[in-house]
Design an enzyme around this catalytic site. Structure first.
Site, PDB file in Angstrom:
ATOM      1  N   GLU A  20     -41.799 -21.390  30.486  1.00 54.49           N
ATOM      2  CA  GLU A  20     -40.701 -21.760  29.579  1.00 54.49           C
ATOM      3  C   GLU A  20     -41.141 -21.819  28.114  1.00 54.49           C
ATOM      4  O   GLU A  20     -40.773 -22.730  27.373  1.00 54.49           O
ATOM      5  CB  GLU A  20     -40.094 -23.104  29.998  1.00 54.49           C
ATOM      6  CG  GLU A  20     -39.512 -23.082  31.406  1.00 54.49           C
ATOM      7  CD  GLU A  20     -39.049 -24.443  31.880  1.00 54.49           C
ATOM      8  OE1 GLU A  20     -39.247 -25.448  31.144  1.00 54.49           O
ATOM      9  OE2 GLU A  20     -38.493 -24.542  32.988  1.00 54.49           O
ATOM     10  N   GLU A  25     -36.375 -19.172  40.468  1.00 53.11           N
ATOM     11  CA  GLU A  25     -36.049 -20.550  40.873  1.00 53.11           C
ATOM     12  C   GLU A  25     -34.553 -20.656  41.163  1.00 53.11           C
ATOM     13  O   GLU A  25     -33.851 -21.511  40.626  1.00 53.11           O
ATOM     14  CB  GLU A  25     -36.452 -21.542  39.777  1.00 53.11           C
ATOM     15  CG  GLU A  25     -37.915 -21.464  39.381  1.00 53.11           C
ATOM     16  CD  GLU A  25     -38.297 -22.469  38.288  1.00 53.11           C
ATOM     17  OE1 GLU A  25     -37.538 -23.430  38.060  1.00 53.11           O
ATOM     18  OE2 GLU A  25     -39.363 -22.274  37.664  1.00 53.11           O
TER      19      GLU A  25
END
Length: 597
Positions: free
Chosen positions: A368, A474
């Site tokens: 991220e 995810e």
């Protein structure tokens, strides 16, 4: 009566009954057609005649824009051949049509607000809209956003966005759906008000649900299957007719996996449920830095070691999640001065990667880092690029991934829009030594209860142009009445797109329950979402396929890409042979397998 037909037998006389009866039958046939058509679509059958979806996109900034997709679709005057006709001033701005190098476009100038131009039309519920346009700035670079205002919902949908530049044209590609029929308005916005905003080749194309599904199913046939031809002969080379062929899939090439916490080590029943379905896994938290070294200098890999051993023993691949993560570092890491942060980060990489190198299929290197650029902020712009170079040298077999959220899920999050993702990817690959590095595109896929399916496909189109492998890393959907339905829609979109190579469902069983999306309940019985996963795993598997060779000693069939056992039996002699065969994605149409009996 079907379709609102009315019969007035009193006024029609003796022929009224026959006319009404014929109308009644017509209505019944229409209803039956709709029912059958809808059910066939839900079962995955093709409804022919759909407009082909245009999967093309570009991530390059071009000297001239390409023409509008679908000739503009719903957009009037999409190429500005008629000047500014059908386009309106949006805010405090002036607009005019211009021409350069034979190309006509519209220009918004003297802007005092982010607004520029707009066009109105009606949008319909239950329809999929794909959007594209080309934009350019007169100076600098900034994000240009295409937004559609729905007057009934009183909402604004971001249809797409791109980092626009001066001197060349950039493509926006996106899409949307709406919940109600409504008059709607398309707007283009850019915060750089000092620059002129130029727009060209605008397109908004509608697809019915049937058309959308047909394009998806057609693409699955095209990009996920290949013809397998088994040629059978005796030792003298004579072709054997009538040999019996059995084809059994061992493993699907496309990766469908699932995350799991360490609780899998404590439940034999859950272990059996898991390994019977998935070929790949990722640990929830157990490989993260804060889990293995909560206190500086005190590492503990006991749990991830045990988990990895279990999955290796059961032939299941593992993704490494993650090495570094700016959002979830321990307090002692965040408080380090730059020089020590670099030293500790490199030590962390050496520790976890040397331990598991060669045992994993992928690593999320800097997790991220678009949303949480801690390392860039403290160590400089090239921090991530340096870490990817180090990682690729520590494990030469695994694919190194970027892993971000909202690129796919939320078009309004300007931090991680597709062009920002591409920009970061290029920044990493431009660093000396990284030029040939394959960097996986990790799209997390944490969806709210209203995923934007057309936008998802458009993002795949755009990021697919990088030629890097795309994974949903995810995947889950927030709790809602249509959770299982949306999960299926997203999984089908991913499986149908040639740029996507795998998806990981982000949910694992725990004795204390699961978070957001459960595949099983406390008794390990499937939830509706679990049923969806099982249905798709079965649908995308070629299993127990039987056939007989023809006069030429051959049997051919189209199968999903993957690893197969092919068994050939000659009923005349009793001889049989089983061979392992790989049918992978390749430019050639047919995989030829020659077997001698």
């Amino acid at each position: 009566m079907g379709q609102g037909r009315k019969c007035y037998m009193a006024t029609l006389g003796n022929n009224g009954f026959l006319l009404c009866f014929s109308l009644f039958l017509a209505g019944i046939f229409h209803i039956l057609y709709e029912v059958i058509n809808n059910n066939f679509n839900s079962l995955g059958y093709l409804v022919h005649g759909a407009t082909p979806y245009d999967y093309s996109a570009t991530i390059e900034c071009l000297n001239q824009p390409l023409g509008p997709q679908y000739e503009g679709g719903l957009i009037a005057n999409p190429s500005f051949d008629k000047g500014v006709e059908a386009w309106k001033v949006d805010g405090h701005v002036k607009i005019e049509a211009r021409e350069s190098g034979g190309n006509k476009f519209i220009v918004a100038y003297n802007r005092t607000t982010p607004f520029s131009i707009s066009q109105s039309f009606n949008l319909k519920e239950g329809v999929f809209y794909t959007f594209s346009a080309w934009v350019q700035l007169s100076e600098g670079s900034d994000i240009v956003v295409a937004m559609i205002y729905n007057s009934v919902e009183n909402t604004v949908h971001v249809a797409g966005s791109v980092i626009a530049k001066s001197g060349c044209w950039s493509m926006i590609k996106g899409g949307l759906t709406v919940d109600q029929n409504a008059p709607s308005v398309l707007h283009f916005q850019c915060n750089n008000t000092k620059s002129e905003l130029r727009v060209d080749s605008v397109s908004l194309k509608e697809f019915s649900k049937h058309e959308w599904q047909e394009n998806r199913l057609n693409n699955i046939e095209k990009v996920r299957k290949r013809t397998l031809r088994v040629n059978v002969a005796n030792k003298n080379g004579k072709k054997i007719q009538g040999a019996k062929i059995k084809i059994q899939q061992k493993k699907l090439q496309f990766v469908i996996g699932c995350a799991t916490p360490s609780s899998i080590l404590m439940s034999k029943s859950y272990q059996e449920w898991f390994v019977s379905r998935f070929t790949t896994t990722v640990f929830d938290n157990e490989m993260k830095w804060y889990y293995t070294e909560r206190l500086q200098g005190h590492e503990n890999y006991t749990t991830p070691d045990a988990m990895l051993t279990f999955f290796i023993d059961h032939g299941i691949d593992v993704r490494g999640h993650n090495i570094l993560w700016g959002a979830a570092t321990q307090r002692w890491v965040r408080d380090l001065p730059p020089r020590q942060l670099l030293s500790e980060s490199v030590r962390r990489m050496g520790s976890v990667m040397s331990r598991y190198a060669g045992k994993l299929v992928a690593w999320d290197v800097v997790n991220e880092n678009l949303h949480h650029p801690l390392f860039e902020e403290k160590l400089g712009k090239n921090a991530s690029a340096i870490f990817y170079k180090i990682a690729s040298s520590l494990d030469t077999k695994a694919t190194m991934f970027l892993n971000e959220f909202n690129t796919l899920e939320h078009p309004a999050d300007m931090v991680s829009i597709p062009s920002k993702y591409v920009e970061k990817l290029r920044e990493i690959k431009a660093f000396p030594g990284n030029e040939e590095l394959v960097i996986g595109i990790g799209l997390q896929g944490h969806f709210d209860p209203h995923p934007n399916i057309p936008y998802i496909r458009a993002v795949f189109d755009v990021l697919g142009e990088t030629k890097m492998p795309i994974w949903l890393t995810e995947l889950n959907v927030e709790p809602c009445p249509k959770q299982a339905y949306f999960l299926e829609e997203i999984m089908r979109e991913a499986f149908a797109h040639p740029g996507v190579k795998g998806m990981m469902i982000w949910i694992g069983w725990s004795p204390n329950g699961c978070h957001e999306m459960c595949l099983v309940d406390s008794k390990l019985q499937n939830s509706p979402s679990g049923d969806v996963v099982d249905k798709l795993l079965a649908e995308w598997k070629t299993t127990n396929l039987n056939g007989v060779t023809d006069k030429a000693g051959a049997f051919e069939v189209k199968v999903f890409h993957g690893d197969y056992y092919v068994t050939v039996y000659n009923p005349k002699t009793g001889a049989n042979v089983t061979r392992e065969v790989q049918v992978y994605d390749n430019k050639s149409e047919t995989v030829d397998v020659s077997i001698t009996l």
